[in-house]
Design a protein around this motif. Sequence first.
Motif, PDB file in Angstrom:
ATOM      1  N   GLU A 176       0.834  -1.142  -0.056  1.00  0.00           N
ATOM      2  CA  GLU A 176       0.089   0.000  -0.035  1.00  0.00           C
ATOM      3  C   GLU A 176       0.880   1.172  -0.170  1.00  0.00           C
ATOM      4  N   ARG A 177       2.051   1.198   0.707  1.00  0.00           N
ATOM      5  CA  ARG A 177       2.852   2.388   0.629  1.00  0.00           C
ATOM      6  C   ARG A 177       3.648   2.526  -0.450  1.00  0.00           C
ATOM      7  N   SER A 178       3.845   1.541  -0.949  1.00  0.00           N
ATOM      8  CA  SER A 178       4.620   1.703  -2.499  1.00  0.00           C
ATOM      9  C   SER A 178       3.494   2.336  -3.548  1.00  0.00           C
ATOM     10  N   THR A 179       2.247   1.688  -3.556  1.00  0.00           N
ATOM     11  CA  THR A 179       1.386   2.314  -4.440  1.00  0.00           C
ATOM     12  C   THR A 179       0.967   3.883  -4.216  1.00  0.00           C
ATOM     13  N   GLU A 180       1.053   3.968  -2.766  1.00  0.00           N
ATOM     14  CA  GLU A 180       0.404   5.659  -2.390  1.00  0.00           C
ATOM     15  C   GLU A 180       2.081   6.577  -2.764  1.00  0.00           C
ATOM     16  N   SER A 181       3.069   5.759  -2.758  1.00  0.00           N
ATOM     17  CA  SER A 181       4.234   6.620  -3.130  1.00  0.00           C
ATOM     18  C   SER A 181       4.341   6.834  -4.572  1.00  0.00           C
ATOM     19  N   MET A 182       3.981   5.760  -5.315  1.00  0.00           N
ATOM     20  CA  MET A 182       3.912   5.919  -6.847  1.00  0.00           C
ATOM     21  C   MET A 182       2.672   7.095  -7.336  1.00  0.00           C
ATOM     22  N   LYS A 183       1.636   6.842  -6.614  1.00  0.00           N
ATOM     23  CA  LYS A 183       0.382   7.849  -7.067  1.00  0.00           C
ATOM     24  C   LYS A 183       1.153   9.126  -6.568  1.00  0.00           C
ATOM     25  N   MET A 184       1.532   9.628  -5.519  1.00  0.00           N
ATOM     26  CA  MET A 184       2.028  10.996  -5.219  1.00  0.00           C
ATOM     27  C   MET A 184       2.915  11.475  -6.348  1.00  0.00           C
ATOM     28  N   ILE A 185       3.807  10.528  -6.679  1.00  0.00           N
ATOM     29  CA  ILE A 185       5.050  11.029  -7.759  1.00  0.00           C
ATOM     30  C   ILE A 185       4.325  11.185  -8.902  1.00  0.00           C
ATOM     31  N   LEU A 186       3.536  10.328  -9.495  1.00  0.00           N
ATOM     32  CA  LEU A 186       2.660  10.589 -10.802  1.00  0.00           C
ATOM     33  C   LEU A 186       1.753  11.773 -10.656  1.00  0.00           C
ATOM     34  N   VAL A 187       0.906  11.849  -9.821  1.00  0.00           N
ATOM     35  CA  VAL A 187       0.277  13.224  -9.697  1.00  0.00           C
ATOM     36  C   VAL A 187       1.101  14.463  -9.606  1.00  0.00           C
ATOM     37  N   ARG A 199      -8.859  -0.028  -0.996  1.00  0.00           N
ATOM     38  CA  ARG A 199      -8.366   1.206  -1.674  1.00  0.00           C
ATOM     39  C   ARG A 199      -7.288   1.056  -2.685  1.00  0.00           C
ATOM     40  N   TYR A 200      -6.172   0.508  -1.959  1.00  0.00           N
ATOM     41  CA  TYR A 200      -5.024   0.184  -2.774  1.00  0.00           C
ATOM     42  C   TYR A 200      -5.096  -0.510  -4.090  1.00  0.00           C
ATOM     43  N   GLU A 201      -6.032  -1.658  -4.066  1.00  0.00           N
ATOM     44  CA  GLU A 201      -6.069  -2.382  -5.133  1.00  0.00           C
ATOM     45  C   GLU A 201      -6.950  -1.511  -6.509  1.00  0.00           C
ATOM     46  N   LEU A 202      -7.642  -0.994  -5.689  1.00  0.00           N
ATOM     47  CA  LEU A 202      -8.692  -0.146  -6.718  1.00  0.00           C
ATOM     48  C   LEU A 202      -7.735   1.152  -7.305  1.00  0.00           C
ATOM     49  N   MET A 203      -6.571   1.481  -6.440  1.00  0.00           N
ATOM     50  CA  MET A 203      -5.795   2.478  -6.723  1.00  0.00           C
ATOM     51  C   MET A 203      -4.940   2.074  -7.951  1.00  0.00           C
ATOM     52  N   THR A 204      -4.627   0.732  -7.718  1.00  0.00           N
ATOM     53  CA  THR A 204      -3.544   0.191  -8.920  1.00  0.00           C
ATOM     54  C   THR A 204      -4.097  -0.140 -10.108  1.00  0.00           C
ATOM     55  N   TYR A 205      -5.521  -0.597 -10.140  1.00  0.00           N
ATOM     56  CA  TYR A 205      -6.037  -0.707 -11.391  1.00  0.00           C
ATOM     57  C   TYR A 205      -6.359   0.426 -12.099  1.00  0.00           C
ATOM     58  N   ALA A 206      -6.667   1.673 -11.237  1.00  0.00           N
ATOM     59  CA  ALA A 206      -7.113   2.869 -11.840  1.00  0.00           C
ATOM     60  C   ALA A 206      -5.743   3.570 -12.508  1.00  0.00           C
ATOM     61  N   ILE A 207      -4.510   3.540 -11.716  1.00  0.00           N
ATOM     62  CA  ILE A 207      -3.480   4.037 -12.247  1.00  0.00           C
ATOM     63  C   ILE A 207      -3.041   3.373 -13.554  1.00  0.00           C
ATOM     64  N   ARG A 208      -3.121   2.133 -13.554  1.00  0.00           N
ATOM     65  CA  ARG A 208      -2.967   1.380 -14.765  1.00  0.00           C
ATOM     66  C   ARG A 208      -3.627   1.825 -15.925  1.00  0.00           C
ATOM     67  N   GLU A 209      -5.173   2.097 -15.773  1.00  0.00           N
ATOM     68  CA  GLU A 209      -5.980   2.491 -16.822  1.00  0.00           C
ATOM     69  C   GLU A 209      -5.793   3.878 -17.217  1.00  0.00           C
ATOM     70  N   LEU A 210      -5.296   4.793 -16.460  1.00  0.00           N
ATOM     71  CA  LEU A 210      -5.179   6.356 -16.831  1.00  0.00           C
ATOM     72  C   LEU A 210      -3.882   6.077 -17.509  1.00  0.00           C
ATOM     73  N   PHE A 248      -1.704  12.518 -14.100  1.00  0.00           N
ATOM     74  CA  PHE A 248      -3.014  12.336 -13.865  1.00  0.00           C
ATOM     75  C   PHE A 248      -3.137  13.187 -12.552  1.00  0.00           C
ATOM     76  N   THR A 249      -4.631  13.608 -12.194  1.00  0.00           N
ATOM     77  CA  THR A 249      -4.880  14.380 -11.093  1.00  0.00           C
ATOM     78  C   THR A 249      -5.528  13.364 -10.120  1.00  0.00           C
ATOM     79  N   GLU A 250      -5.488  13.824  -8.826  1.00  0.00           N
ATOM     80  CA  GLU A 250      -5.985  13.075  -7.708  1.00  0.00           C
ATOM     81  C   GLU A 250      -7.482  12.658  -7.830  1.00  0.00           C
ATOM     82  N   GLU A 251      -8.284  13.738  -8.473  1.00  0.00           N
ATOM     83  CA  GLU A 251      -9.484  13.653  -8.703  1.00  0.00           C
ATOM     84  C   GLU A 251      -9.769  12.678  -9.956  1.00  0.00           C
ATOM     85  N   GLU A 252      -9.092  12.727 -10.901  1.00  0.00           N
ATOM     86  CA  GLU A 252      -9.221  11.785 -12.129  1.00  0.00           C
ATOM     87  C   GLU A 252      -9.054  10.445 -11.454  1.00  0.00           C
TER      88      GLU A 252
END
Lengths: 112, 217
Positions: free
Chosen positions: A75-86, B33-44, A91-95
């Motif tokens: 979960e931390r690695s996914t959150e970290s990736m999201k932070m950097i990509l945003v 939440r993070y499973e959904l986030m992973t799939y959403a990141i992939r799609e976007l 993409f935006t947080e909202e998207e």
Amino acid sequence: MADTDDPRRGYHDIGGKDYGAIDPEVTEMKPWERQSTAISNALGAAGRHLYVTDESRRAREQMGEPLYSDLDYYERSTESMKMILVEKGLFTEEELETRMAEIAQRMAEARK
Amino acid sequence: MAEERGTHDHDHDHDHNHDLTFQPNIEDTEAGRYELMTYAIRELLMEKGHLTPDELRAAQEKVESLQKSDGAKVIAKAWSDADFKQRLLDDGNAALLEVGVDAGAAKMTVVENTDDVQNVVVCTLCSCYPRAVLGMPPDWYRSKSYRSRVVIEPRQVLSEFGTDVPDDMTVRVHDSLADLRYLVIPRRPEGTDGWSEDQLAAIVTRDTMVGVANPTA
């Protein structure tokens, strides 16, 4: 952000503390965890450099103690990736939140 | 002991495509939440042209191909070939390339357990791990308990893994970084003279290459 005993210590810097007994159970990596890792690796691949190790480290140290402690490893690695990509405007947080809700909906439909 | 306690509770055929779908027939529980986030990141990322299905598939197959058995083969070769062992100790990345293992950009430092020294690897800041030779890190390696305690009471932690280190043996704990990984060459156990590399590799477990356990013949 800082440690209460030592303000120079970041919350991620836990060497020498005592978090209790070690649970020896080893679990299988879940499919989404593998996928998150694969996306992160693909973005960091040579020539791409859309998301590199140092950025992932910085995000972990920037996400704040409550979130860091709350999340597990993948979960931390996914959150970290999201932070950097945003941050990079991919993409935006909202998207992302909108898409997550859509996917949840799709998955619920598929389970019926 | 922490070795090999998989809790894989469903059968599937490791068809790589399964990770590209949501497989509601297998994962019956609601996605987190993070499973959904992973799939959403992939799609976007795919929609916006930052990631192609082929790139993702290749990365996914790579993740799945990382095996601790690769590390075991390297150790068996090091036990059987003193020159190779020396090259591993001198320059881990270069020696691993000789046997077809690309350890990536991070420096791979190889340390050897001897009659006097037991080496143990941790990453206190995160969970940096020599994935190229050992696969993904096990749960306990990623736990705050292991990360926090092994640097301050390694003998106690090792004993919890069933590994008792004699008082007169030095314990060296190596703290990894994003740019620096460690691999332990365990002590070759007695009674293995004349064994083939395959026989030797079979007794080299993940835990022995992290240093929390020692192989037995």
